[in-house]
Design a protein around this motif. Sequence first.
Motif: not given
Lengths: 256, 259
Positions: A152-154, A157, B52, B54, B72, B101
């Motif tokens: 989700l964070r990628a 979100a 990605t 993160l 992200p 999202i």
Amino acid sequence: MNKTFEKLAPWLFVVVLFAVWEAACRLLAVPTVILPAPSVIFGAFQRFWGPIVSNSFVTLWTTMAGFGLSVAFGLFLGLVVGWSRAIYRGFYPVMIGFNSIPKVAVVPILVMWFGIGEVPAILTAFLISFFPIVVNVATGLATIEPELEDVLRALGASKLDVMRKVGIPRSMPYFFGSLKVAITLAFVGTVVSETVAANSGIGFLMSQAGANFQMPLVFAGLIALAFEGIIMYAATAWLEQRMTGWAFRSQGSAGN
Amino acid sequence: MIRLDQVSLAYAGRTGPVLALDGTSLSVGVGEFAAVVGPSGCGKSTLMKLVTGLIRPTSGSVSVDGAEVSGPVKIAGMAFQNANLLPWRTVTENILLPLEIVEPYRGQFRAKKDEYRARVENLLSIVGLRGFGDRFPWELSGGMQQRASLCRSLIHEPKLLMLDEPFAALDAFTREELWCVLRDVWQRLNFTVILVTHDLREAAFLADTIHVMSARPGRIIDTRKVDFARPRELDICYEPAFTDLVHVLRNKIAEVRKA
């Protein structure tokens, strides 16, 4: 045959329990002031039906009020605490400390603040029962699968998105599970407070009857309490099943 | 499409800083299917998180789609060894999750829900799950859950698909079936893929390029082009050229494991 027996077993067990109790009282000639026989208790029910019902009702609504408070507050606090690790760690010791205080000890303080009556009972019920709700909701939030959070964070979100889409639905089984514990505790809280300081409620009725050596009425109150407790527990268990059935079904999953 | 330039990453471990990646350089072209293989614990998953966005590299630079990664990346879809479907949502609702999202879908989600559902239906039929949209994840077998997870990672039409050992938990037959599913989806939708895997045959069957990583701290020590003609059939797994390639890779990894 076996299925019907299984269904009837709980009722059968209750009947047997009362039968054994009755028989024991008669055979051993137990004095009524020590342990009244079920038949005597039943007599007390008939005689004091009015007061028992009205006081039961008081106990019921104060319990529900305290329980309602603890659901609202517990849910809110659980969400806050589960939101971040820092809050979780900072808050936890305080919570543990608070929870380890026996709530009977708080009743006199509540009486000083609010006087004798329903308010201390409601507050005791609340104080004793919100803790498991907080812990369960916070745990549900704190144990989101890290990989899912990565997915989700990628996607960009926010923390709020992750909580709304995953955290909160995920913590619902924990929440509804904790309600069963909380309702029982709230009930205990109410009765404790009523016994110490109140002028109505089953707890009050029982302590009055005890002071007058009316043991059959004390036991009648006890049975009324058990009955109310079962009803409330069953109601929350039903709610749990109803709201988060997926959590029960998924245990028998077909997947690996 | 993706460039890693001398990327190092250290994180604080229990007994001091741990170097997960040390001077890794890697580039993947647009539409390329890249596989990353290596011994376990070589920082392959760290690589995924770096690409990605993160996590940020300790030194070096990561760029995706021509821009330096600073958060992200949002154009990526991800799938992992565990399908991680949400048990309270049906398969279709699970697959729709990214659209709730990612912008611009997010803003139009209510208005275009029917269109999105049709899109899910289309993806489901590509991966062989037609008609399973209204089931719950726990009614599906492991392989089917993984197919659904693949759909979820593709629903927002990402330019980049990141796969972290997606088939590792499946039995051999299901795995080969899903290789073909992935091959077909990739050929139809044309995105860039980075596949992290332990399975050398999987890498050789699917990828255009295979990058071999060293043991921790990870570095890319070898890059091989795989030029078997496409479309590939499972039969190529039994051709000498294929087994030779797998053998070479196998030896490489045995070497770095010893070192």
